[in-house]
Structure formats: structure tokens, C-alpha cells
Write a protein that holds these residues in place. Structure first.
Motif, short mmCIF file in Angstrom:
data_model
loop_
_atom_site.label_atom_id
_atom_site.label_comp_id
_atom_site.label_asym_id
_atom_site.label_seq_id
_atom_site.Cartn_x
_atom_site.Cartn_y
_atom_site.Cartn_z
N ILE A 111 -4.94 0.92 -36.96
CA ILE A 111 -6.00 -0.07 -36.82
C ILE A 111 -6.98 0.40 -35.75
CG2 ILE A 111 -6.52 -2.44 -36.10
CD1 ILE A 111 -3.86 -3.32 -37.22
N ALA A 112 -8.28 0.34 -36.03
CA ALA A 112 -9.25 0.78 -35.04
C ALA A 112 -10.34 -0.26 -34.86
CB ALA A 112 -9.86 2.11 -35.45
N LEU A 113 -10.94 -0.26 -33.69
CA LEU A 113 -12.07 -1.12 -33.39
C LEU A 113 -12.77 -0.59 -32.16
CD1 LEU A 113 -11.02 -2.91 -30.74
CD2 LEU A 113 -9.80 -4.15 -32.49
N ASP A 114 -13.97 -1.11 -31.91
CA ASP A 114 -14.74 -0.70 -30.74
C ASP A 114 -14.41 -1.65 -29.60
OD1 ASP A 114 -16.58 -0.06 -28.82
OD2 ASP A 114 -18.31 -0.02 -30.16
N GLY A 115 -13.57 -1.22 -28.68
CA GLY A 115 -13.07 -2.08 -27.61
C GLY A 115 -14.14 -2.58 -26.66
N ARG A 116 -15.37 -2.07 -26.78
CA ARG A 116 -16.43 -2.58 -25.91
C ARG A 116 -16.89 -3.98 -26.32
NH1 ARG A 116 -21.02 1.63 -26.63
NH2 ARG A 116 -20.31 1.30 -28.78
N ILE A 117 -16.63 -4.33 -27.58
CA ILE A 117 -17.13 -5.62 -28.07
C ILE A 117 -16.01 -6.56 -28.52
CG2 ILE A 117 -19.50 -4.91 -28.58
CD1 ILE A 117 -18.66 -4.25 -31.41
N PHE A 118 -14.79 -6.30 -28.04
CA PHE A 118 -13.66 -7.23 -28.23
C PHE A 118 -13.14 -7.60 -26.86
CE2 PHE A 118 -13.74 -5.38 -32.38
CZ PHE A 118 -13.23 -6.35 -33.22
N SER A 119 -12.85 -8.87 -26.66
CA SER A 119 -12.25 -9.26 -25.38
C SER A 119 -10.80 -8.77 -25.35
CB SER A 119 -12.29 -10.78 -25.21
OG SER A 119 -11.33 -11.39 -26.04
N ILE A 120 -10.29 -8.66 -24.16
CA ILE A 120 -8.89 -8.23 -24.01
C ILE A 120 -7.96 -9.26 -24.65
CG2 ILE A 120 -8.84 -9.08 -21.62
CD1 ILE A 120 -6.89 -6.08 -22.98
N ASP A 121 -8.34 -10.54 -24.56
CA ASP A 121 -7.58 -11.59 -25.26
C ASP A 121 -7.52 -11.31 -26.76
OD1 ASP A 121 -6.69 -13.23 -23.29
OD2 ASP A 121 -8.19 -14.80 -23.57
N GLN A 122 -8.66 -10.93 -27.33
CA GLN A 122 -8.71 -10.68 -28.77
C GLN A 122 -7.86 -9.48 -29.16
OE1 GLN A 122 -12.98 -10.41 -28.95
NE2 GLN A 122 -13.21 -12.44 -29.86
N THR A 123 -7.97 -8.38 -28.41
CA THR A 123 -7.19 -7.20 -28.80
C THR A 123 -5.69 -7.47 -28.62
OG1 THR A 123 -7.51 -6.21 -26.62
CG2 THR A 123 -9.01 -5.52 -28.37
N ARG A 124 -5.35 -8.31 -27.63
CA ARG A 124 -3.93 -8.68 -27.50
C ARG A 124 -3.44 -9.44 -28.73
NH1 ARG A 124 -4.43 -10.77 -21.29
NH2 ARG A 124 -4.15 -8.75 -20.29
N ARG A 125 -4.27 -10.37 -29.21
CA ARG A 125 -3.87 -11.11 -30.42
C ARG A 125 -3.74 -10.17 -31.61
NH1 ARG A 125 -6.95 -15.54 -28.32
NH2 ARG A 125 -8.87 -14.75 -29.22
N ILE A 126 -4.65 -9.21 -31.71
CA ILE A 126 -4.59 -8.26 -32.82
C ILE A 126 -3.31 -7.43 -32.72
CG2 ILE A 126 -5.69 -6.19 -33.79
CD1 ILE A 126 -8.41 -7.58 -32.98
N GLU A 127 -3.00 -6.99 -31.52
CA GLU A 127 -1.76 -6.22 -31.33
C GLU A 127 -0.54 -7.04 -31.73
OE1 GLU A 127 -2.51 -3.02 -27.74
OE2 GLU A 127 -2.36 -5.15 -27.20
N ARG A 128 -0.55 -8.32 -31.29
CA ARG A 128 0.59 -9.18 -31.58
C ARG A 128 0.73 -9.42 -33.08
NH1 ARG A 128 -0.60 -13.97 -28.47
NH2 ARG A 128 -1.29 -12.51 -26.87
N SER A 129 -0.42 -9.57 -33.76
CA SER A 129 -0.37 -9.91 -35.18
C SER A 129 0.30 -8.81 -36.00
CB SER A 129 -1.78 -10.16 -35.71
OG SER A 129 -2.48 -8.94 -35.83
N SER A 130 0.28 -7.58 -35.49
CA SER A 130 0.83 -6.51 -36.32
C SER A 130 1.96 -5.77 -35.62
CB SER A 130 -0.29 -5.55 -36.71
OG SER A 130 -1.16 -5.35 -35.64
N GLU A 131 2.55 -6.43 -34.61
CA GLU A 131 3.57 -5.72 -33.83
C GLU A 131 4.80 -5.36 -34.66
OE1 GLU A 131 5.31 -9.75 -31.61
OE2 GLU A 131 4.56 -8.05 -30.43
N ARG A 132 5.07 -6.18 -35.68
CA ARG A 132 6.27 -5.90 -36.48
C ARG A 132 6.08 -4.73 -37.43
NH1 ARG A 132 7.82 -11.45 -39.22
NH2 ARG A 132 5.59 -11.36 -39.57
N LYS A 133 4.81 -4.33 -37.62
CA LYS A 133 4.54 -3.30 -38.63
C LYS A 133 4.50 -1.89 -38.03
CE LYS A 133 3.65 -5.98 -42.33
NZ LYS A 133 2.43 -5.87 -43.11
N LYS A 134 4.79 -1.76 -36.74
CA LYS A 134 4.76 -0.45 -36.08
C LYS A 134 3.44 0.29 -36.29
CE LYS A 134 9.72 -0.09 -36.01
NZ LYS A 134 10.95 0.47 -36.54
#
Lengths: 597, 597
Positions: A111-134
Motif C-alpha cells: 500500500i502506498a500514499l504520499d505521507g505529506r498529505i495524510f495525517s499521522i492519525d490517518q496513516t495509523r488507521r490505514i495501518e491498523r485496517s490491514s494489519e492482519r494481511k501482512k
């Protein structure tokens, strides 16, 4: 293949080259604000959807767009000819795109995105949403810069000094107060990423963002210096030399991350994880202690000071005069001149622009006749605009940015004689509006506790509205500016305690799809009431000044207290506005504000 | 040195021997319930404080007790001669003892507690509170068993079958429904630690806990079996053989942890982290996937089924008859017989005990005259009880456990002629009480949204009350039983959506310290109302049946709708109760329930 499909194909090629399975694009900018410069309107460029809030997810075979309920109709239209699928969001689940990713991302995908335009809260949620999928993540993937031809540059407009006569407290005092709170919290550095925080702190305003007088910048407050990251050409010389004198150092905007990364690793930094980008967050040195919270300026500026409140009161008079002149003009011209939603908007904005210290509209004006009123956030375009007929309901939601305050007001008026049902609807909205405006409540009350006051009479009739009841308002800053808020959810915003000095809107409504919309909105400010053996009590003072259309009121539905509130409000409107009106306008306003019995 | 100091000294010695710097003791038991058997009343044994909610923290030089606001006066008295310091809790900070630990624990110190009587949620908070201090923890430290002489054993009372004619759904159907939801959630095992969950699931009741008909037990629901951990001697033979038939296996209570630890490591278990002890949690095999959430029975049993609701309606009639007979008797005997708070409580409990299917009081009855009414949760003792004089305010909060339902009702009556202020206070409480009882609200509304409805008229007068507005109620289980709740905070409880079938109390009040307390409480149940273009709407139906004292009502403060509600409620009270009353009681009740105009 149309333009948007071409862009999508190019982007997918780039994803393939970079071994990316899923790419995410938001409608935000590096400051995570509500309004963003064209430079960052990637979603609009890529998909054709122009709304202010959406998330796009792209894989090899899927391209979807999530937005919130108010934009669903618009997105439906704008995405009609594109490959992008509109993903229906339910009202209360803002994170549905995360759920989708969670279910659909390939195990061990990238999964990729431009971290300059996502809040750290948002990227944490994205990480959490797919943590089971390695899954693996690349949060510094800017695939857009290389393929967006003719991308608009960042705006280059000059900033300016915001006088203490407007804002009531000089910048050195504000910096000192923030530093005192930093000391109390044991914080060495304070990162500011929200433009409004920086404007408030340094008493400056800019011209970079539509509808809000903001200068694109970051800031780091240290114990001796304030580092202001912006284009130094945008700061007037006189202001720059005063900054120099106060230890405010101007550095290039692009150097924010590298300066952050050079802060002492044994120090402590305070930042807000919902407005700090993932990129900036990751540039902070490893050992540094990070305290995540609302920023100190966000809390301080939410409480308006005495000078600001006095200024807002004066602004309300000039703003109310413009509105009164507008509605008078409208009534004189109805039927004799062809009037459209667009021409009415231009007329009202034009009247406001004659006012002293006016900077521009505080948001895109809403003039919505009949069925258009039922579309929340409707904005008339040349294609959509309809003429104002001789019968119906007209909803006008507008506001101005002034050096001495920000306004936001909605009035709904009847054109011709309204039906009994329209009167009942309007009166029930009015009851909720008055109930919130005149409520008294204990200190410590939170926004979500008060929300029901504006809904209860609607609920009784099986009615409701899908938006919050009130949003915070900035001072010559954003028209939507928290943290205070009056809403149904107990989220971080509606969970804010309503303190004296907080400015907030009071705007219940009813929206009958395909028929009409009714909303009534004033700005109200929290003030102290009395102290009893049960503690300290607060109340609201109504600040906006404009008559309410009595022809839409069914008096039999009002209580004596509601009638008294309305009569006293109308008396105040007339008393404060009449010195600035012509005699024919005054004769008309006397009728509009005459007491109900 | 008094008894409590001696115990403290012994405990401190033991701490020293075990190298423990800080020891924590709660008022809970391994099931984290509200009422606990004497065996687990460690705080009371150690400190002399008998309240149901407290935390004790002991170090070499410090011994402190934290409790919530309703117990502060009581703790002040009971700790007077002890070394334990009463730590004042602020109303909204339940975790102050964690803050204290966070500030006061020695770096690299050792914190110990008995993990059998702390929830995993609690131990996580304790860990978090001191994570910066590099503390070590021992969460399986039982220092009490060895030093508590004459400790009461666990109760040995028989359980019994709870008939389907009462609860409306047989145990096999309940087990099947829970298993279906487990399957949907992808769960192989479901751990139940709350006694009420197990009682509901297996249609049994016990006699182990005061005020609630509970059997001490744990349970694990698997796909084929239900493991019931309890003393098998407490299960009647007939019931045991039916259990056997249904795959309900009885195992020794003490083996819960070891059976848990032997579950397959590649399976998934569902549990509630706020009612599962740290010890049980830690016995779960390492690789096992743990899903933390409310239990499935907790959600299912909160929604009463049709049979339960019909039973509750009938229970309300007999309970209302007892109350009516009581108040009639009281009015006949006032002035002629000496009446005390204790004798009144005995009289009312005695009348209830004559009812069919009665098991006992559902909580410690509150009979509070004048200033005692201002003490929340006042319970008269031989030392405190006062005589009922000829003038004043009498507050009675009582309830019964019946096989066919649980009741909880509060009435406040005037003795003699009330002052204008008392009438005003009572009427404002009544307005809030009626407002909540007759509100209509959209499906999806949460408890914290409705709370203000009961407070608004009080706030208007600068009044308020310090407790929640409504608690969930079990069915022949706990009188306080969530997850539903109507309160000011947006915590996990008040955040529960109020669904049709949920039983809840409606109990606003006013407490004037040193003078009197007023509270009015009925049980109400959520029911469907209408569906409109704005969605589905719900409402409450009032179930409790007892007249309200009209002599305390200032009619001029009531709206027409409120008067109509009251008159219609009073008509219903008379209609439903009169067949079971004597003719003199009926003549009296006709007066009490005659309509206001």
C-alpha cells in the motif's frame, strides 16, 4: 478514452513500475485544512469530483471514491463518465475506505500514499485496517508530481499584519502565554501545522486559501525562538523586521522536515496527530518524546477575548445591515425583475463588500430555492441555477470574512403565501433554534449534551436533520473552526467542553427531498450566567442580527417563552440596525420585527 | 493500635517480605460485579469502610482510599480512626488512584495486586499509569488469604431452574442464538465471567449474592459444549441431568483458569475486558486470538422479549399495589404511631414480600426523611435513623426481585404542607422526568443524547443533580444492568444505542444539602413509534405504576402537554391497581390520581 481514464491509466502504470498494489489519495493538503490551494486538488484533477472531502483508492482493477453524505449526489453526477466508482458511505462510518481496504487488499500486498498529505492519525488507521494481511507500506510515495502537467503552483500572495485593535492581544503576549503552557506541560518544542494556529499566534493573515485569510506556513515554537516556515517573499519587510525583533525566524517552507529532524533527541515536542502529516511526524528524531494533543493555540483562540467579542458585535451590525438591505431589495424586486440563485448571491456578496474591513465571503454562498434547499451544501452554478418564482421557500446561507470578525448566517424566507406544512416545519426548526439559544447549562457541559435541545421538537413530529447543530467559528480565520462543536456524536469535537468566550453556530434544519429546505442559523457565544449551590452556570448570547420571517411562523406552536425570546430578539435587531438603514428600509424593518402576540 | 492498624501493619510486613513497594486492593470480586459475597470484602475487613466502590493503595508510608462522590461522607466517618487517608476524587475522574500512583511510585519500584479481582482493563490502566517509571509488576499477589482470619467462605446456596414461563425463551434456543452470533464473528469460544450473563443463558438463578439472584460461576461456550464452572453441589439433580442432555458440562469453579489454558492455541475467543479478570485473561494460551467486546449475552438480554415484557407489566401491578397500600397505611398512621426510617422500610419490604414470585429486595431500600434525602444512597441504620415528623419531605427508593421481573421505583412525598420552594423543586424534577418519559427519538440515538431532556428545566433554575438519569435494569437479575444507560458522559455505557425492548430507569432529582432530597423514578421501556421519510422513530413506555404526590406540584409551572401526560398516567395507575385494593384504599387512590386541570 476520456481525460480522467487516461490519467488513471498513467497512474496505474506508475503503480506497476513501483510495485504498488494499492494507492490512496485524499482531498487534503500538508496542513490537513478544510480548504486547500488548487496545487493540492489531486482528487479533482484525477477524477473530476470537485467536492472538498473524499478519499480515492486505486488498485489494478478497482478505482473507488468515498465521500460524505452531503456530496453523494454531486459525486454521482461528476463521476458518471469516469471509471471511478462512488462508494456509498453510511452516515456514521467515516472510515469505510479503511474497511474496504481491510477486506480487499491482497495479503502481503503493498500500500502506498504520499505521507505529506495524510495525517499521522490517518496513516495509523490505514495501518491498523490491514494489519492482519501482512501488508507492506510506503508512506512517501508521490506518484502525482511527475504526471500532473500544468499543475498550479502554490499561491504567492502577500501576508499582512493583523492589528491588535482587531485581535486584542499582541503577538509577543500570545507567544509568552503559549510558552508558559508549554512549560507547564513539560514541552520544549511545539509544532504548529494548522495555518489558523500560526495566524492567530503571530497576528498575521494571508491570501493563499479561498474563503479563509491564511498564509501557507508551518511553525515550531521553542523556548527562545519561533521558527516560521514560509516563503519569505510573502512577508512584508516591516513585519519581517518586527518578527526579527521578537525572535521569530523565517525559514524556507520546504525546510520544515529537515529542521524538525535536527531537533535535540532528548527533548519533548507537542503536536496534534490529526493535523500533523505522517511525513513531518516521521522526520522527528527517534528518541524525542512526542506528546500528542490539541495544540495550545487551538484551545486559546477558541476562547475569544474581550476586544475580539466587541469587534464581533460591531461586525454583526454591519453584516446585519447588508442582509437587511438585501432582503428589502429582494422584496421590492420580486416579480418585476428576473432573479436567479446566482444573481441573488452576487447581490448579497456585493452588499457585504461595501462594508469596512471586509475581505471576502467566508464560504461559498448558498442561495437555494425550493428543491435546491433540500441539498445540503448546494452551490448554484450556471447550469443548475433556477429563477426565483413567485411561490416557494428560499434558503440563503452566507457569511463574510472581516478583519474584525467572521460571520455565518442562514435565513429561510417564504416567497408568496406558505402552506400550513411549511409553516409547521419552519416553526419546529425555530423552536429548536430558540431552545439552544436560550438554554442555561452547567460549566463543564460538552457539545454532544446540548445537541438534542435543537432536535427535540422536530423528533416529536418524526422529523430530523442529518448534520450537526453547531460548529465553532474562528476570528477572521476559518468559518468552521473547532475544537468546540455541538453535534450528535461523542467524537473528539462534540466532546469539547463549551467554555465562556467560545463562538459557535446554532443551525437546525429540515430538508424535504425534492421539495424544499429550511435552516435557521445564528452565531451564539458562550457567556457566564450565575453561580448557585449546584455550581457555575453558563448560557449563550446571540450575536447575529437579522429578522426571521414571521410569515413562516405558526404562532400556535410557540410557547410564551419562545414568543418572548423572539420578540426581544427582533427588538434588538431593529434597535441595532435602524441607524444604518434608509427610512424606507426602516419602515419595512419595523413591520418585519414587530412583536408577535 | 486499633484493629485496622494492626491488619495494616501485618500487611506491610508481608509486602516487605515479598519486596513489594505498592499494593492495590479493590472492592470487586473475580466477576467484577456490583454486589459481591462477604468472602471478597477485603477493603471493608482491612479499612472499616463498607461502601461498594473503592480502591485502596498501600505503600510503606502511605495508605489511601479512593471512592466515588456518593460515598465520600460515609468514608470520612468510617476511616476517622484509621491510618487510611480518604483521597478526594473529583466527579469525573474515576481513575485518580492511577494518577496518584503515576506521580508517587518510586522509579523501578514493584507494584503488586491480586489479578483475580482486577479486570484486565484495570491492570492495563495501572500499567499505563506507571510505564514511565520502569516499574515491575506482580499481578498474582494474594497477600490477604494468609492473614485474614475467620474469612467468610464462598456461599453454598442452591441454584434453581428459571422457568420459560418467566423468561420466554428456553436455554437451548439461547445457546443456539449465541452460537450463531459467535459463528458470525468468527469466534470458537466465548468466555462469560459476569454472573448475570450465565444466569440468562442457562435459565438458572442462584442465592449467592445479596439483592441479585445469582449463582457464583464462570462459563465457556464452545461450538458443542457449554462449560459451566461452579460448585456442582449447588445444582439440583433434575437441572443437572437436563444440562447433561444439552451438552452443558459442570466443572469445578476453581478449574476455570486451567481449562482456559488448555484451549487450542489456534482458535479464537471472545471476552469482555472490563469484566474478565487479569488472572483469567493471562491463563489464555499465547497464540490464541482474543476478541475484546461486550459479551453476546449482555447485548441479547438487554433487549427484553415479549414474554418478559408481559411479565414485567404484571409485576408492575403487584409492585404498585404494595406501594399504594404502603402509602395509604403511612397516611393513616402518621402522627398517631411513631414511625422511623427503618420501620417504614420494613413495612414496605413486608408488603412486597406478600406478592407472588417475590424473592427479596432488589437493593438496600432507601427511606430518607428531610436532610437524609440529600445523601445519595443513604441507607438508614439504627444509629442514623430518624423519626418521621409532621412536616417535611420523605424520599423512598425501593425495588423487588421477582421471578417474573425486577422493579426499582422512587417516590418523594410531602409530610404536612410543603413550602413554595419545595413545590417548585419537585415540579422541575417532574418536568424533566416527564420530558424523558414522553420523548420520541430516532433509532440509533444513544443514552448521552437523551440525558439533557431530564435536566433542562432544572438547569434553567440553576439546579442540577450529580448522578446519571437512567440505568439499565435486568430481568430477575441485577437492578443495575447495562449496557444501556442514560447519562452525561459519553463513556462506553451512555454510548449504547437505545433499542426497542431495553428497560431503563428515568430518575432525575434535586438534593439540597442539609435540607431534603427529591427524586422521582419510574422504569420505562423502549418501544417502536413510527417510520417517516426521516427514518424510524422510537419512544418510551412507562411501566412502573404508583401515583405521584400532587401536593408537591406547582401546576403553574407545567405545560398543557405535561398535565395531559400526568393525568393519563394517573388514570392508568388507578385503572390497573384498583381491582387489587380495598374500598377505602380505592377511595383514597381516586383522590391521589384525580386529574389536574
Amino acid at each position: 478514452m476520456n481525460l480522467h481514464s487516461e490519467k488513471l491509466a498513467i497512474l496505474r502504470n506508475l503503480m506497476k513500475e513501483n510495485d504498488i498494489d494499492l494507492y490512496i489519495i485524499p482531498t487534503t493538503d500538508p496542513h490537513l485544512g478544510e480548504n486547500i490551494p488548487d496545487h493540492w486538488r489531486i482528487v479533482s484533477w484525477l477524477t473530476g469530483f470537485t467536492g472538498s472531502s473524499a478519499t480515492v483508492v486505486i488498485t489494478e482493477l478497482f478505482a473507488g471514491l468515498w465521500t460524505d453524505s452531503r456530496y453523494v449526489l454531486q459525486a454521482d453526477k461528476q463521476l458518471l463518465d469516469s471509471e471511478f466508482i462512488l462508494m456509498k458511505n453510511s452516515l456514521h462510518e467515516q472510515n469505510n475506505f479503511n474497511d474496504w481496504i481491510s477486506e480487499n487488499v491482497e495479503p502481503e500486498g503493498k500500500i502506498a500514499l504520499d505521507g505529506r498529505i495524510f495525517s499521522i492519525d490517518q496513516t495509523r488507521r490505514i495501518e491498523r485496517s490491514s494489519e492482519r494481511k501482512k501488508v507492506t507500506f510506503n508512506f512517501s510515495s508521490d506518484l502525482i508530481s511527475g504526471i500532473w502537467e500544468d499543475r498550479p503552483p502554490l499561491p504567492q500572495n502577500m501576508a499582512f499584519d493583523h492589528s491588535v485593535t482587531f485581535c486584542g492581544m499582541d503577538r509577543s503576549a500570545k507567544i509568552a502565554e503559549v510558552r508558559e503552557q508549554m512549560k507547564f506541560k513539560g514541552v520544549d518544542y511545539h509544532l504548529l501545522t494548522s495555518l489558523e494556529d500560526i495566524m492567530w499566534l503571530l497576528n498575521i493573515r494571508g491570501n493563499d486559501i479561498r474563503y479563509s485569510p491564511l498564509l501557507i506556513s508551518f511553525a515550531i515554537i521553542g523556548t527562545d525562538q519561533v521558527l516560521l516556515f514560509t516563503d519569505e517573499n510573502k512577508i512584508p519587510l516591516k513585519l519581517a523586521s518586527e518578527f526579527d525583533w521578537l525572535g521569530i525566524v523565517i525559514l524556507p517552507y520546504e525546510e520544515t522536515a529537515s529542521v524538525l529532524s535536527a531537533l535535540p533527541a532528548d527533548s519533548t515536542i507537542l503536536l496534534n496527530p490529526s493535523t500533523t502529516s505522517s511525513s513531518l511526524f516521521k522526520s522527528i528524531p527517534g528518541g524525542m518524546k512526542i506528546i500528542e494533543d490539541l495544540t495550545i493555540p487551538a484551545r486559546l483562540k477558541a476562547i475569544k477575548n474581550k476586544v475580539e467579542i466587541d469587534n464581533i458585535r460591531r461586525v454583526m451590525i454591519k453584516d446585519g445591515v447588508s442582509l437587511t438591505k438585501f432582503f428589502f431589495w429582494l422584496e421590492q424586486n420580486l416579480g418585476s425583475v428576473t432573479l436567479s440563485e446566482i444573481s441573488l448571491g452576487e447581490k448579497l456578496n456585493g452588499l457585504r463588500s461595501e462594508n469596512e474591513n471586509y475581505l471576502g465571503p467566508s464560504f461559498s454562498i448558498i442561495v437555494a430555492f425550493n428543491e435546491h434547499g433540500a441539498l445540503p451544501h448546494y452551490s448554484a452554478t450556471i447550469n443548475s441555477a433556477i429563477s426565483i418564482g413567485t411561490a416557494g421557500i428560499l434558503l440563503i446561507d452566507s457569511g463574510g470574512q472581516y478583519l474584525d470578525g467572521t460571520t455565518d448566517i442562514t435565513r429561510t424566507i417564504a416567497i408568496g403565501k406558505p402552506t400550513a406544512r411549511k409553516k409547521r416545519d419552519f416553526t419546529l426548526v425555530l423552536k429548536g433554534f430558540i431552545c439552544l439559544a436560550r438554554t442555561k447549562f452547567p460549566a463543564g457541559t460538552r457539545g454532544f449534551q446540548l445537541d438534542v435541545l435543537a432536535r427535540r421538537d422536530l423528533w416529536d413530529d418524526g422529523l430530523n436533520y442529518g448534520h450537526g447543530t453547531g460548529h465553532g467559528v474562528g476570528f477572521c480565520l476559518n468559518v468552521h473552526e473547532g475544537p468546540q462543536n455541538i453535534g450528535q456524536a461523542a467524537g473528539p469535537d462534540s466532546g469539547t467542553v463549551i467554555d465562556p468566550g467560545m463562538l459557535i453556530s446554532d443551525e437546525p434544519g429540515i430538508y424535504r427531498e425534492g421539495e424544499y429546505g429550511i435552516r435557521i442559523e445564528n452565531l451564539i457565544i458562550c457567556a457566564e450566567d450565575e453561580e448557585t449551590e449546584f455550581g457555575k452556570f453558563l448560557r449563550f448570547e446571540t450575536l447575529s442580527l437579522c429578522y426571521l420571517d414571521k410569515s413562516l411562523i405558526d404562532i400556535s406552536l410557540l410557547t410564551q417563552k419562545e414568543i418572548e425570546w423572539l420578540n426581544s430578539y427582533h427588538a434588538e435587531v431593529y434597535e441595532k440596525l435602524n441607524p444604518f438603514l434608509t427610512s424606507s428600509e426602516n419602515l419595512w424593518l419595523i413591520e418585519k420585527t414587530k412583536g408577535l402576540e
